[in-house]
Scaffold this motif. Structure first.
Motif, PDB file in Angstrom:
ATOM      1  N   MET A   1       0.840  -1.183   0.000  1.00  0.00           N
ATOM      2  CA  MET A   1       0.000   0.000   0.000  1.00  0.00           C
ATOM      3  C   MET A   1       0.877   1.236   0.000  1.00  0.00           C
ATOM      4  O   MET A   1       1.804   1.356   0.802  1.00  0.00           O
ATOM      5  N   SER A   2       0.600   2.172  -0.897  1.00  0.00           N
ATOM      6  CA  SER A   2       1.344   3.411  -0.932  1.00  0.00           C
ATOM      7  C   SER A   2       0.508   4.518  -0.330  1.00  0.00           C
ATOM      8  O   SER A   2      -0.723   4.510  -0.403  1.00  0.00           O
ATOM      9  N   ALA A   3       1.148   5.475   0.276  1.00  0.00           N
ATOM     10  CA  ALA A   3       0.456   6.600   0.886  1.00  0.00           C
ATOM     11  C   ALA A   3       1.241   7.862   0.607  1.00  0.00           C
ATOM     12  O   ALA A   3       2.458   7.832   0.426  1.00  0.00           O
ATOM     13  N   LEU A  13      -2.962   6.016   6.597  1.00  0.00           N
ATOM     14  CA  LEU A  13      -2.676   4.837   5.780  1.00  0.00           C
ATOM     15  C   LEU A  13      -1.325   4.228   6.137  1.00  0.00           C
ATOM     16  O   LEU A  13      -1.174   2.998   6.110  1.00  0.00           O
ATOM     17  N   GLN A  14      -0.345   5.074   6.465  1.00  0.00           N
ATOM     18  CA  GLN A  14       0.961   4.549   6.873  1.00  0.00           C
ATOM     19  C   GLN A  14       0.827   3.684   8.120  1.00  0.00           C
ATOM     20  O   GLN A  14       1.423   2.610   8.213  1.00  0.00           O
ATOM     21  N   LEU A  16      -1.962   2.148   9.299  1.00  0.00           N
ATOM     22  CA  LEU A  16      -2.733   0.936   9.018  1.00  0.00           C
ATOM     23  C   LEU A  16      -1.937  -0.085   8.213  1.00  0.00           C
ATOM     24  O   LEU A  16      -2.078  -1.291   8.408  1.00  0.00           O
ATOM     25  N   SER A  17      -1.072   0.407   7.308  1.00  0.00           N
ATOM     26  CA  SER A  17      -0.320  -0.510   6.445  1.00  0.00           C
ATOM     27  C   SER A  17       0.777  -1.264   7.188  1.00  0.00           C
ATOM     28  O   SER A  17       1.363  -2.193   6.633  1.00  0.00           O
ATOM     29  N   THR A  18       1.062  -0.896   8.441  1.00  0.00           N
ATOM     30  CA  THR A  18       2.062  -1.648   9.211  1.00  0.00           C
ATOM     31  C   THR A  18       1.498  -2.960   9.743  1.00  0.00           C
ATOM     32  O   THR A  18       2.251  -3.829  10.180  1.00  0.00           O
ATOM     33  N   ASP A  20      -0.275  -6.562   9.234  1.00  0.00           N
ATOM     34  CA  ASP A  20      -0.528  -7.620   8.268  1.00  0.00           C
ATOM     35  C   ASP A  20      -0.616  -8.934   9.023  1.00  0.00           C
ATOM     36  O   ASP A  20      -0.648  -8.953  10.259  1.00  0.00           O
ATOM     37  N   ARG A  34       8.127   1.581  12.189  1.00  0.00           N
ATOM     38  CA  ARG A  34       7.827   1.077  10.838  1.00  0.00           C
ATOM     39  C   ARG A  34       7.265   2.159   9.929  1.00  0.00           C
ATOM     40  O   ARG A  34       7.406   2.070   8.716  1.00  0.00           O
ATOM     41  N   THR A  35       6.606   3.157  10.478  1.00  0.00           N
ATOM     42  CA  THR A  35       6.085   4.236   9.641  1.00  0.00           C
ATOM     43  C   THR A  35       7.109   5.338   9.422  1.00  0.00           C
ATOM     44  O   THR A  35       7.027   6.074   8.439  1.00  0.00           O
ATOM     45  N   ARG A 132      -2.390 -12.247   0.236  1.00  0.00           N
ATOM     46  CA  ARG A 132      -1.975 -11.857  -1.111  1.00  0.00           C
ATOM     47  C   ARG A 132      -0.747 -12.671  -1.513  1.00  0.00           C
ATOM     48  O   ARG A 132       0.124 -12.930  -0.688  1.00  0.00           O
TER      49      ARG A 132
END
Length: 255
Positions: A1-3, A13-14, A16-18, A20, A34-35, A132
């Motif tokens: 995911m890019s933000a 988004l940064q 949330l994308s951490t 998985d 991580r962000t 994915r």
């Protein structure tokens, strides 16, 4: 995911994308690391997400994804109708085989598993709903790749193909030939491509009998029972055809 860094939405988004499947739970410091965001900024964003219900705090102080995000994601139009239509056919296919039944869609050069039925006797999988994988790595992914736009196919074939097992097909020329066979035969038997312990049989799901391919339906069995794979082709194709016809009917009804 890019933000987009620096914007309020980008920071959300940064964060949330951490999260998985490997990092289901994180401390505030881990999220900040991580962000790359300052700890104070991370704290503010996390608190706002928690107020919305997008994140929840565990008893040990760590954070995980909240139920609110699942509620939003479950309403995704792209998969909601597909899953509603496919599930009865998947249940019938499971009752006939008692094996793992999976449904996946393509997003760019990846596939995303959107539904699965399995029983206690089904072989254990490395895949799961929401996971994915590169579209060229699995039988279901190759079905989707075979019917993907030309630019997607070339992007996958031009990039190095990951070897998941000693059996994984990594030669672009051989994979191109396999994609041709999938388009002709509408089914693939994928032998230990992603895992040494599994064999998959996969077929395309269309919107109507002759419409575009919208998903892939697959049966995954234990590699030790690989001799059964070819016998699963016909029931799989019947189920995929049934889903396709119903998707076409639903699409016409809402047009």
């Amino acid at each position: 995911m890019s933000a987009t860094p620096g914007t309020a939405a980008g920071k959300v988004l940064q964060v949330l994308s951490t999260f998985d499947r490997e990092r289901r739970s994180q401390t505030l410091s881990e999220i900040a690391q991580r962000t790359g965001l300052a700890l104070s900024t991370t704290h503010r964003v996390v608190r706002e997400l928690a107020d919305w219900g997008a994140l929840e705090r565990a008893e040990d102080g760590s954070w995980h994804v909240g139920l609110w995000l699942w509620e939003i994601a479950s309403g995704c139009p792209r998969t909601q109708i597909l899953r509603d239509v496919a599930l009865p056919f998947m249940q019938d296919l499971y009752e006939a085989t008692h094996e793992n039944i999976q449904l996946a869609v393509r997003e760019g050069t990846e596939l995303v598993f959107v539904e699965r039925i399995a029983g206690h006797r089904s072989v254990e999988l490395v895949t799961m709903v929401g996971a994915r994988f590169p579209v060229g790595s699995t039988g279901m992914g190759r079905v989707l790749l075979a019917h993907a736009p030309r630019d997607i196919q070339e992007a996958v074939l031009d990039a190095p193909l990951q070897a998941w097992t000693a059996h994984t097909l990594t030669d672009p020329k051989a994979l191109r030939a396999q994609l041709d066979r999938i388009r002709r035969e509408q089914v693939i038997v994928s032998d230990r491509q992603l895992s040494e312990t599994t064999v998959a049989v996969a077929a395309p799901v269309r919107i109507g009998r002759t419409g575009p391919v919208s998903a892939a339906l697959g049966i995954v069995i234990a590699a030790r029972g690989a001799g059964r794979a070819r016998g699963l082709r016909e029931p799989l194709l019947r189920a995929a055809s049934g889903i396709s016809e119903e998707l076409g009917r639903r699409t016409r009804a809402t047009a």
